[in-house]
Every structure is written in C-alpha cells, then in structure tokens.
Design a protein around this motif. Structure first.
Motif, PDB file in Angstrom:
ATOM      1  N   ASP A  76       0.565  -1.240  -0.028  1.00  0.00           N
ATOM      2  CA  ASP A  76       0.155  -0.095   0.013  1.00  0.00           C
ATOM      3  C   ASP A  76       0.728   1.376   0.004  1.00  0.00           C
ATOM      4  O   ASP A  76       0.675   2.248  -0.694  1.00  0.00           O
ATOM      5  CB  ASP A  76      -0.829   0.077   1.203  1.00  0.00           C
ATOM      6  N   SER A  77       1.815   1.203   0.856  1.00  0.00           N
ATOM      7  CA  SER A  77       2.891   2.592   0.850  1.00  0.00           C
ATOM      8  C   SER A  77       3.525   2.615  -0.429  1.00  0.00           C
ATOM      9  O   SER A  77       3.759   3.715  -1.028  1.00  0.00           O
ATOM     10  CB  SER A  77       3.604   2.471   2.113  1.00  0.00           C
ATOM     11  N   ARG A  78       3.621   1.495  -0.997  1.00  0.00           N
ATOM     12  CA  ARG A  78       4.431   1.478  -2.290  1.00  0.00           C
ATOM     13  C   ARG A  78       3.678   2.051  -3.404  1.00  0.00           C
ATOM     14  O   ARG A  78       3.899   3.031  -4.288  1.00  0.00           O
ATOM     15  CB  ARG A  78       5.329   0.359  -2.792  1.00  0.00           C
ATOM     16  N   ARG A  79       2.455   1.761  -3.432  1.00  0.00           N
ATOM     17  CA  ARG A  79       1.359   2.008  -4.428  1.00  0.00           C
ATOM     18  C   ARG A  79       1.134   3.603  -4.269  1.00  0.00           C
ATOM     19  O   ARG A  79       0.958   4.212  -5.301  1.00  0.00           O
ATOM     20  CB  ARG A  79       0.113   1.355  -4.278  1.00  0.00           C
ATOM     21  N   ARG A  80       1.256   4.192  -2.963  1.00  0.00           N
ATOM     22  CA  ARG A  80       0.737   5.497  -2.681  1.00  0.00           C
ATOM     23  C   ARG A  80       2.041   6.246  -3.187  1.00  0.00           C
ATOM     24  O   ARG A  80       1.506   7.468  -3.923  1.00  0.00           O
ATOM     25  CB  ARG A  80       0.533   5.710  -1.144  1.00  0.00           C
ATOM     26  N   LYS A  81       3.172   5.924  -3.194  1.00  0.00           N
ATOM     27  CA  LYS A  81       4.256   6.645  -3.866  1.00  0.00           C
ATOM     28  C   LYS A  81       4.351   6.627  -5.366  1.00  0.00           C
ATOM     29  O   LYS A  81       4.562   7.437  -5.781  1.00  0.00           O
ATOM     30  CB  LYS A  81       5.680   6.170  -3.299  1.00  0.00           C
ATOM     31  N   LEU A  82       3.925   5.371  -5.807  1.00  0.00           N
ATOM     32  CA  LEU A  82       3.816   5.264  -7.259  1.00  0.00           C
ATOM     33  C   LEU A  82       2.722   6.145  -7.940  1.00  0.00           C
ATOM     34  O   LEU A  82       2.758   6.521  -8.832  1.00  0.00           O
ATOM     35  CB  LEU A  82       4.086   3.791  -7.615  1.00  0.00           C
ATOM     36  N   ASN A  83       1.593   6.019  -7.386  1.00  0.00           N
ATOM     37  CA  ASN A  83       0.174   6.466  -7.838  1.00  0.00           C
ATOM     38  C   ASN A  83       0.021   7.734  -7.181  1.00  0.00           C
ATOM     39  O   ASN A  83      -1.146   7.968  -6.740  1.00  0.00           O
ATOM     40  CB  ASN A  83      -0.825   5.520  -7.536  1.00  0.00           C
TER      41      ASN A  83
ATOM     42  N   PHE B 264      22.435   9.769   2.078  1.00  0.00           N
ATOM     43  CA  PHE B 264      21.461  10.556   1.411  1.00  0.00           C
ATOM     44  C   PHE B 264      20.343   9.856   1.692  1.00  0.00           C
ATOM     45  O   PHE B 264      20.117   8.422   1.346  1.00  0.00           O
ATOM     46  CB  PHE B 264      21.751  10.423  -0.167  1.00  0.00           C
ATOM     47  N   ARG B 265      19.237  10.407   1.945  1.00  0.00           N
ATOM     48  CA  ARG B 265      17.831   9.838   2.229  1.00  0.00           C
ATOM     49  C   ARG B 265      16.726  10.951   1.384  1.00  0.00           C
ATOM     50  O   ARG B 265      16.929  12.039   1.543  1.00  0.00           O
ATOM     51  CB  ARG B 265      17.445   9.999   3.448  1.00  0.00           C
ATOM     52  N   SER B 266      15.912  10.358   0.657  1.00  0.00           N
ATOM     53  CA  SER B 266      15.103  11.159  -0.239  1.00  0.00           C
ATOM     54  C   SER B 266      13.430  10.728  -0.082  1.00  0.00           C
ATOM     55  O   SER B 266      13.417   9.242  -0.252  1.00  0.00           O
ATOM     56  CB  SER B 266      15.219  11.113  -1.413  1.00  0.00           C
ATOM     57  N   GLU B 267      12.794  11.557   0.454  1.00  0.00           N
ATOM     58  CA  GLU B 267      11.245  11.014   0.591  1.00  0.00           C
ATOM     59  C   GLU B 267      10.432  11.520  -0.589  1.00  0.00           C
ATOM     60  O   GLU B 267       9.157  11.598  -0.358  1.00  0.00           O
ATOM     61  CB  GLU B 267      10.688  11.363   1.905  1.00  0.00           C
ATOM     62  N   LEU B 268      10.997  12.363  -1.245  1.00  0.00           N
ATOM     63  CA  LEU B 268      10.350  12.964  -2.350  1.00  0.00           C
ATOM     64  C   LEU B 268       9.932  12.273  -3.371  1.00  0.00           C
ATOM     65  O   LEU B 268      10.360  11.170  -3.611  1.00  0.00           O
ATOM     66  CB  LEU B 268      11.120  14.021  -3.087  1.00  0.00           C
ATOM     67  N   ARG B 269       8.692  12.403  -4.149  1.00  0.00           N
ATOM     68  CA  ARG B 269       8.110  11.654  -5.126  1.00  0.00           C
ATOM     69  C   ARG B 269       8.471  12.111  -6.491  1.00  0.00           C
ATOM     70  O   ARG B 269       8.593  13.465  -6.790  1.00  0.00           O
ATOM     71  CB  ARG B 269       6.628  11.813  -5.137  1.00  0.00           C
TER      72      ARG B 269
ATOM     73  N   ALA C  78      -1.906  16.327 -16.216  1.00  0.00           N
ATOM     74  CA  ALA C  78      -0.882  15.380 -15.985  1.00  0.00           C
ATOM     75  C   ALA C  78       0.756  16.332 -15.870  1.00  0.00           C
ATOM     76  O   ALA C  78       0.507  17.358 -16.445  1.00  0.00           O
ATOM     77  CB  ALA C  78      -0.750  14.626 -17.372  1.00  0.00           C
ATOM     78  N   GLY C  79       1.633  15.666 -15.656  1.00  0.00           N
ATOM     79  CA  GLY C  79       2.924  16.204 -15.548  1.00  0.00           C
ATOM     80  C   GLY C  79       3.983  15.126 -15.191  1.00  0.00           C
ATOM     81  O   GLY C  79       3.814  14.020 -14.814  1.00  0.00           O
ATOM     82  N   GLU C  80       5.109  15.822 -14.855  1.00  0.00           N
ATOM     83  CA  GLU C  80       6.387  14.904 -14.173  1.00  0.00           C
ATOM     84  C   GLU C  80       6.909  15.529 -13.340  1.00  0.00           C
ATOM     85  O   GLU C  80       7.540  17.044 -13.586  1.00  0.00           O
ATOM     86  CB  GLU C  80       6.988  14.565 -15.611  1.00  0.00           C
ATOM     87  N   HIS C  81       7.321  14.876 -12.334  1.00  0.00           N
ATOM     88  CA  HIS C  81       8.281  15.725 -11.100  1.00  0.00           C
ATOM     89  C   HIS C  81       9.607  14.944 -11.372  1.00  0.00           C
ATOM     90  O   HIS C  81       9.804  14.116 -11.369  1.00  0.00           O
ATOM     91  CB  HIS C  81       7.733  15.368  -9.842  1.00  0.00           C
ATOM     92  N   ARG C  82      10.537  15.860 -12.098  1.00  0.00           N
ATOM     93  CA  ARG C  82      11.973  15.432 -12.574  1.00  0.00           C
ATOM     94  C   ARG C  82      12.810  15.153 -11.279  1.00  0.00           C
ATOM     95  O   ARG C  82      12.655  16.183 -10.720  1.00  0.00           O
ATOM     96  CB  ARG C  82      12.401  16.429 -13.665  1.00  0.00           C
ATOM     97  N   HIS C  83      13.615  14.137 -11.457  1.00  0.00           N
ATOM     98  CA  HIS C  83      14.509  13.806 -10.476  1.00  0.00           C
ATOM     99  C   HIS C  83      15.779  14.714 -10.894  1.00  0.00           C
ATOM    100  O   HIS C  83      16.335  14.815 -11.947  1.00  0.00           O
ATOM    101  CB  HIS C  83      14.906  12.439 -10.554  1.00  0.00           C
TER     102      HIS C  83
END
Length: 150
Positions: free
Chosen positions: A32-39, A94-99, A79-84
């Motif tokens: 569920d947490s992985r799905r929330r991050k992906l979707n 290094f730790r990242s919680e950003l989507r 629609a869009g894209e949050h670029r890395h």
C-alpha cells in the motif's frame, strides 16, 4: 474433569498460522505504501460559484512547462512529471522521501464550463483554473408576479 490430550503439533500449527498472518499484514502494508508513492496525484480544491467553477491543485516541485492541462466542458485532466535532480554520487548519507515521476489526475466538474475561456495561474506550486460556467449551467433567477392572483 475430563482429560485432554496434549497435541504439540497442533500448537505449532497455530503458531505457524499466526506468524503467516503477521507477515501477510506487513506485506500488504508495504504494498500500500509503495502504491501510494507510485500513484501520487495532486490534491485539489473545487469550488462552484454562480458564474465560475474554480479548481486549485497542489503541485509542488513541478515547473509549469512540465504540466499538461486539458479542459473539456465536463472535466479537467492534469498530467505532468516531477523530474529527479541529477546528483553526483558522493560519499556519505543520502535519504529522499520526495516523489519523482509522472502523475495524472482526472477531475469531473460539477457543471459544464466554457472550456475555451479558461484562465490559469501557476504560482508557488498551486495551479488555479478559473472556468466560466456555460450559459445553461448558470443559475437563473426568475421573479414570480403574485400581484394578479387572489
């Protein structure tokens, strides 16, 4: 008092079943947490006034050029894209919680709008769309004359 025969294998089977249930719950939580991050979808606020339908969407960290907004009479698609960011790997932690990645959201509107007269503003990560209602969707007030009735 009746004597009950002790069955160690039955108790081991109960313990095995309880451990399996515990691991199943953990796997479901991680999925569920992985799905929330992906979707991920932007949070919205939708308001209907007499003249307009106003949509606000929270899209932090995304530039306007990375957004694709389409408005029809009955709905809005964002629609869009949050670029890395490109980073050079260095030593250290290094730790990242950003989507990061692509997202899309379809929003049904409460009333038909004039989709060719939409005003858009994108400021501080908040997208605001002001969409005038179509004539047939506006609330019309008609005065009823009761002077002649008795």
């Amino acid at each position: 008092m009746a004597l009950v025969r002790w069955q160690p294998f039955q108790e081991m089977e109960t313990l095995r079943r309880q451990i399996n249930e515990l691991f199943d719950e953990l796997v479901e939580f991680n999925d569920d947490s992985r799905r929330r991050k992906l979707n991920w979808m932007p949070a919205i606020e939708l308001e209907e006034t007499d003249e307009n339908v106003i949509l606000k969407a929270e899209i932090p960290g995304v530039e306007g050029k990375d957004l694709d907004i389409q408005v029809s009479r009955e709905g809005v698609s964002i629609a869009g894209e949050h670029r890395h960011e490109n980073r050079i790997a260095e030593q250290g932690y290094f730790r990242s919680e950003l989507r990061y990645g692509k997202f899309q959201r379809q929003i049904d509107l409460p009333a038909p709008v004039k989709h060719d007269q939409v005003q858009a503003e994108f400021k501080n990560g908040i997208l605001t769309l002001t969409m005038p209602k179509a004539e047939e969707a506006r609330r019309r007030v008609v005065k009823v004359n009761l002077a002649n009735s008795q």
